[in-house]
Scaffold this motif. Structure first.
Motif, PDB file in Angstrom:
ATOM      1  N   PRO A  75       0.801  -1.239   0.000  1.00  0.00           N
ATOM      2  CA  PRO A  75       0.000   0.000   0.000  1.00  0.00           C
ATOM      3  C   PRO A  75       0.826   1.277   0.000  1.00  0.00           C
ATOM      4  N   LEU A  76       2.095   1.221   0.364  1.00  0.00           N
ATOM      5  CA  LEU A  76       2.906   2.438   0.312  1.00  0.00           C
ATOM      6  C   LEU A  76       3.337   2.752  -1.110  1.00  0.00           C
ATOM      7  N   HIS A  77       3.213   1.776  -2.000  1.00  0.00           N
ATOM      8  CA  HIS A  77       3.687   1.964  -3.378  1.00  0.00           C
ATOM      9  C   HIS A  77       2.473   2.021  -4.303  1.00  0.00           C
ATOM     10  N   GLY A  78       2.029   0.893  -4.814  1.00  0.00           N
ATOM     11  CA  GLY A  78       0.980   0.938  -5.842  1.00  0.00           C
ATOM     12  C   GLY A  78      -0.402   0.590  -5.343  1.00  0.00           C
ATOM     13  N   ARG A  99      -4.091   7.558  10.999  1.00  0.00           N
ATOM     14  CA  ARG A  99      -3.993   6.990   9.641  1.00  0.00           C
ATOM     15  C   ARG A  99      -3.521   8.043   8.644  1.00  0.00           C
ATOM     16  N   ARG A 100      -2.944   7.559   7.537  1.00  0.00           N
ATOM     17  CA  ARG A 100      -2.491   8.455   6.469  1.00  0.00           C
ATOM     18  C   ARG A 100      -3.609   8.669   5.456  1.00  0.00           C
ATOM     19  N   ILE A 101      -3.515   9.779   4.756  1.00  0.00           N
ATOM     20  CA  ILE A 101      -4.500  10.075   3.720  1.00  0.00           C
ATOM     21  C   ILE A 101      -4.020   9.430   2.423  1.00  0.00           C
ATOM     22  N   PRO A 102      -4.778   8.475   1.877  1.00  0.00           N
ATOM     23  CA  PRO A 102      -4.307   7.823   0.652  1.00  0.00           C
ATOM     24  C   PRO A 102      -4.236   8.807  -0.514  1.00  0.00           C
ATOM     25  N   GLY A 103      -3.231   8.599  -1.368  1.00  0.00           N
ATOM     26  CA  GLY A 103      -3.106   9.468  -2.546  1.00  0.00           C
ATOM     27  C   GLY A 103      -2.384  10.769  -2.268  1.00  0.00           C
ATOM     28  N   MET A 104      -1.941  10.975  -1.023  1.00  0.00           N
ATOM     29  CA  MET A 104      -1.210  12.199  -0.684  1.00  0.00           C
ATOM     30  C   MET A 104       0.209  11.834  -0.250  1.00  0.00           C
ATOM     31  N   GLY A 105       1.170  12.667  -0.631  1.00  0.00           N
ATOM     32  CA  GLY A 105       2.557  12.465  -0.221  1.00  0.00           C
ATOM     33  C   GLY A 105       3.331  11.614  -1.209  1.00  0.00           C
ATOM     34  N   HIS A 106       4.613  11.795  -1.217  1.00  0.00           N
ATOM     35  CA  HIS A 106       5.466  11.019  -2.109  1.00  0.00           C
ATOM     36  C   HIS A 106       6.892  11.053  -1.580  1.00  0.00           C
ATOM     37  N   ARG A 107       7.613   9.956  -1.820  1.00  0.00           N
ATOM     38  CA  ARG A 107       9.000   9.902  -1.355  1.00  0.00           C
ATOM     39  C   ARG A 107       9.854  10.949  -2.065  1.00  0.00           C
ATOM     40  N   VAL A 108       9.598  11.209  -3.323  1.00  0.00           N
ATOM     41  CA  VAL A 108      10.484  12.084  -4.096  1.00  0.00           C
ATOM     42  C   VAL A 108       9.881  13.472  -4.331  1.00  0.00           C
ATOM     43  N   ARG A 157      -0.512  20.779   9.399  1.00  0.00           N
ATOM     44  CA  ARG A 157       0.031  19.759  10.304  1.00  0.00           C
ATOM     45  C   ARG A 157       1.533  19.577  10.168  1.00  0.00           C
ATOM     46  N   LYS A 158       1.991  19.628   8.911  1.00  0.00           N
ATOM     47  CA  LYS A 158       3.405  19.314   8.637  1.00  0.00           C
ATOM     48  C   LYS A 158       4.004  20.419   7.781  1.00  0.00           C
ATOM     49  N   PRO A 159       4.175  21.606   8.372  1.00  0.00           N
ATOM     50  CA  PRO A 159       4.668  22.728   7.563  1.00  0.00           C
ATOM     51  C   PRO A 159       6.049  22.466   6.960  1.00  0.00           C
ATOM     52  N   ASP A 160       6.831  21.587   7.576  1.00  0.00           N
ATOM     53  CA  ASP A 160       8.182  21.339   7.062  1.00  0.00           C
ATOM     54  C   ASP A 160       8.246  20.245   6.002  1.00  0.00           C
ATOM     55  N   ARG A 161       7.143  19.535   5.806  1.00  0.00           N
ATOM     56  CA  ARG A 161       7.182  18.396   4.878  1.00  0.00           C
ATOM     57  C   ARG A 161       6.051  18.554   3.856  1.00  0.00           C
ATOM     58  N   PRO A 162       6.352  19.113   2.669  1.00  0.00           N
ATOM     59  CA  PRO A 162       5.272  19.304   1.689  1.00  0.00           C
ATOM     60  C   PRO A 162       4.651  17.958   1.315  1.00  0.00           C
ATOM     61  N   ALA A 222      -0.836  15.885  -3.671  1.00  0.00           N
ATOM     62  CA  ALA A 222      -1.439  14.705  -4.297  1.00  0.00           C
ATOM     63  C   ALA A 222      -0.388  13.950  -5.111  1.00  0.00           C
ATOM     64  N   ASN A 223      -0.465  12.622  -5.036  1.00  0.00           N
ATOM     65  CA  ASN A 223       0.399  11.805  -5.882  1.00  0.00           C
ATOM     66  C   ASN A 223      -0.436  11.189  -7.011  1.00  0.00           C
ATOM     67  N   VAL A 224       0.210  10.366  -7.826  1.00  0.00           N
ATOM     68  CA  VAL A 224      -0.432   9.815  -9.026  1.00  0.00           C
ATOM     69  C   VAL A 224      -1.703   9.030  -8.700  1.00  0.00           C
TER      70      VAL A 224
HETATM   71  N1  COA Z   1      -1.113  11.389   5.147  1.00  0.00           N
HETATM   72  C1  COA Z   1      -0.724  11.862   6.335  1.00  0.00           C
HETATM   73  N2  COA Z   1       0.552  12.024   6.729  1.00  0.00           N
HETATM   74  C2  COA Z   1       1.492  11.671   5.852  1.00  0.00           C
HETATM   75  C3  COA Z   1       1.179  11.191   4.574  1.00  0.00           C
HETATM   76  C4  COA Z   1      -0.179  11.047   4.235  1.00  0.00           C
HETATM   77  N3  COA Z   1      -0.556  10.568   3.059  1.00  0.00           N
HETATM   78  N4  COA Z   1       2.318  10.936   3.910  1.00  0.00           N
HETATM   79  C5  COA Z   1       3.326  11.239   4.735  1.00  0.00           C
HETATM   80  N5  COA Z   1       2.834  11.684   5.902  1.00  0.00           N
HETATM   81  C6  COA Z   1       3.596  12.135   7.061  1.00  0.00           C
HETATM   82  C7  COA Z   1       4.188  10.944   7.793  1.00  0.00           C
HETATM   83  O1  COA Z   1       3.307  10.467   8.800  1.00  0.00           O
HETATM   84  C8  COA Z   1       5.445  11.507   8.372  1.00  0.00           C
HETATM   85  O2  COA Z   1       5.146  12.188   9.544  1.00  0.00           O
HETATM   86  P1  COA Z   1       6.060  12.011  10.856  1.00  0.00           P
HETATM   87  O3  COA Z   1       7.416  12.510  10.433  1.00  0.00           O
HETATM   88  O4  COA Z   1       5.394  12.854  11.878  1.00  0.00           O
HETATM   89  O5  COA Z   1       6.039  10.546  11.150  1.00  0.00           O
HETATM   90  C9  COA Z   1       5.884  12.530   7.337  1.00  0.00           C
HETATM   91  O6  COA Z   1       4.711  12.879   6.595  1.00  0.00           O
HETATM   92  C10 COA Z   1       6.920  12.004   6.367  1.00  0.00           C
HETATM   93  O7  COA Z   1       6.484  10.744   5.892  1.00  0.00           O
HETATM   94  P2  COA Z   1       7.459   9.573   5.455  1.00  0.00           P
HETATM   95  O8  COA Z   1       6.823   8.279   5.866  1.00  0.00           O
HETATM   96  O9  COA Z   1       8.848   9.846   5.864  1.00  0.00           O
HETATM   97  O10 COA Z   1       7.391   9.737   3.909  1.00  0.00           O
HETATM   98  P3  COA Z   1       7.825   8.670   2.856  1.00  0.00           P
HETATM   99  O11 COA Z   1       8.676   9.353   1.893  1.00  0.00           O
HETATM  100  O12 COA Z   1       8.343   7.419   3.456  1.00  0.00           O
HETATM  101  O13 COA Z   1       6.376   8.313   2.290  1.00  0.00           O
HETATM  102  C11 COA Z   1       4.564   7.740   1.022  1.00  0.00           C
HETATM  103  C12 COA Z   1       5.919   8.452   1.034  1.00  0.00           C
HETATM  104  C13 COA Z   1       3.985   7.814  -0.388  1.00  0.00           C
HETATM  105  C14 COA Z   1       4.771   6.273   1.393  1.00  0.00           C
HETATM  106  C15 COA Z   1       3.612   8.424   2.024  1.00  0.00           C
HETATM  107  O14 COA Z   1       3.438   9.761   1.685  1.00  0.00           O
HETATM  108  C16 COA Z   1       2.277   7.702   2.145  1.00  0.00           C
HETATM  109  O15 COA Z   1       2.156   6.733   2.900  1.00  0.00           O
HETATM  110  N6  COA Z   1       1.219   8.168   1.379  1.00  0.00           N
HETATM  111  C17 COA Z   1      -0.044   7.515   1.394  1.00  0.00           C
HETATM  112  C18 COA Z   1      -0.024   6.251   0.544  1.00  0.00           C
HETATM  113  C19 COA Z   1       0.084   6.543  -0.937  1.00  0.00           C
HETATM  114  O16 COA Z   1      -0.585   7.407  -1.462  1.00  0.00           O
HETATM  115  N7  COA Z   1       0.935   5.760  -1.650  1.00  0.00           N
HETATM  116  C20 COA Z   1       1.109   5.887  -3.088  1.00  0.00           C
HETATM  117  C21 COA Z   1       2.398   6.534  -3.441  1.00  0.00           C
HETATM  118  S1  COA Z   1       2.593   6.838  -5.163  1.00  0.00           S
END
Ligand code: COA
Length: 358
Positions: free
Chosen positions: A210-213, A244-253, A293-298, A301-303
């Motif tokens: 679930p963290l990837h696809g 819980r995390r919000i699906p579809g938000m955030g990205h490693r890169v 919530r996370k002003p330091d970590r942009p 939306a991801n793909v």
């Molecule tokens: N919702 C809420 N908080 C989130 C978040 C999300 N979708 N994505 C990251 N964060 C928070 C983390 O809890 C973490 O907070 P903390 O430092 O207080 O623990 C911080 O942002 C950094 O997250 P981190 O786990 O280091 O980022 P990552 O680079 O390992 O994660 C993802 C990248 C994609 C795995 C992550 O953003 C995520 O789980 N997203 C949701 C699942 C998703 O959409 N996956 C598809 C990716 S294409």
């Protein structure tokens, strides 16, 4: 060994590649020399397959990924279906795809194995999907384009022109994405000089997480649970409060919005999905809350966010979203396997021992 561990391998360059490049700060994705926006607007999936395989194979090799060649590969996979045994009996489509791909034979070289795997993936996924619904599989029509044939094999009828175009744009958009976890997995396996089919099967396993696809299904679940834009904020705050995390938000890169989100948002527009407006509203609410919530970590939306809206709008059930990602990405993995075998070195990092001393 001693030293500082880097468990996520962020920023570690493990390969020189010509296949794709991600600029996470600027939100830019280049696939074999073309911007993803341009590629999705101008190329069919077959054209993108040719592009990534050519990039992986280098200037001297000739790989034929013409529509007729991929059509023939789909037809060959159809012939294999009766011999798959219980491979498609899995409840999870990624497990079914993994098991079914295991029945492919490498054949005459990596390019042939790549074409066989790229052709087989939509046939296996569509057959799995129909089987789950108690429906007989539908034979491929090799003269159709890959996207149109996939949709047809799944729905049992031709998709509309607009949905075939949208699905084609999706398949092009997600075909490759630099050193994603599944691509790295494929390259590690290829680096031992194992075979291409083993490498793509390993990659399917990595993509399943679930963290990837695995996120687009949960994105649709989220949109269903929210129901209307006015409920978005309260629902999202509840999820975050529950840890819980919000699906579809955030990205490693990416530190800005994933450029593929915009491409898919654009591609889904002609389908007039009732979910599109809701998705936009939920994205805005989520981005605002996460910014606070996370002003330091942009976190944008991801793909997966608009993947969910697009694949739903073309008529695919949500269980099929992750396998459909694999139907496209299998081309990127194959290109990376070919490139790794050609240019790479066995990937063998080190670990920091924290157990008891002898
Ligand atoms: N919702 C809420 N908080 C989130 C978040 C999300 N979708 N994505 C990251 N964060 C928070 C983390 O809890 C973490 O907070 P903390 O430092 O207080 O623990 C911080 O942002 C950094 O997250 P981190 O786990 O280091 O980022 P990552 O680079 O390992 O994660 C993802 C990248 C994609 C795995 C992550 O953003 C995520 O789980 N997203 C949701 C699942 C998703 O959409 N996956 C598809 C990716 S294409």
């Amino acid at each position: 060994m001693t030293g500082t561990t880097n468990p996520g391998l962020e920023g570690v360059l493990v390969a020189d590649t010509r296949i794709s490049d991600v600029d996470g700060e600027r939100g830019k994705l280049v696939i074999a020399g073309a911007d993803v926006e341009q590629l999705a607007a101008s190329t069919s999936f077959e054209g993108a397959v040719q592009r990534v395989l050519d990039a992986g194979a280098g200037a001297t090799a000739v790989i034929d990924a013409a529509p007729a060649t991929l059509g023939a590969a789909r037809a060959a996979a159809w012939e294999l279906l009766p011999r798959l045994g219980d491979a498609l009996d899995h409840a999870d489509g990624m497990d079914a795809l993994r098991a079914a791909l295991g029945h492919l034979r490498g054949g005459a070289g990596e390019a042939a194995a790549a074409i066989a795997a790229i052709g087989a993936a939509p046939v296996f996924v569509a057959a799995w999907s129909r089987r789950r619904s108690g429906l007989p599989p539908v034979a491929p029509e090799p003269a159709l384009g890959h996207a149109g044939d996939y949709l047809r094999m799944m729905l049992g009828r031709d998709g509309t022109q607009a949905s075939v175009r949208a699905l084609d744009a999706y398949l092009v958009t997600v075909i490759d994405h630099a050193m994603s976890a599944s691509t790295f997995t494929a390259r590690v396996i290829a680096s031992t000089h194992s075979d291409l089919i083993s490498a793509v099967i390993g990659a399917v396993g990595a993509l399943k997480g679930p963290l990837h696809g695995g996120a687009p299904g949960p994105v649709l679940d989220m949109l269903d649970a929210i129901g209307a834009p006015a409920h978005a904020e309260a629902w999202l705050l509840g999820e975050l409060a529950a840890g819980r995390r919000i699906p579809g938000m955030g990205h490693r890169v990416y530190r800005v919005r994933d450029p593929r989100a915009a491409v898919l948002e654009q591609a889904v527009r002609p389908l007039h999905s009732p979910r599109l407006e809701l998705a936009r509203a939920v994205e805005q609410a989520a981005a605002k809350i996460l910014r606070e919530r996370k002003p330091d970590r942009p976190l944008a939306a991801n793909v997966e966010f608009f993947t969910a809206v697009l694949l739903d709008a073309v008529g695919l059930p949500r269980e099929q979203f992750a396998p459909t990602f694999a139907v496209s990405r299998i081309a990127g993995w194959s290109a990376h396997v070919i490139e790794q075998r050609r240019t790479g070195r066995m990937i063998r990092p080190a670990s920091h021992y924290i157990g008891d001393a002898a």
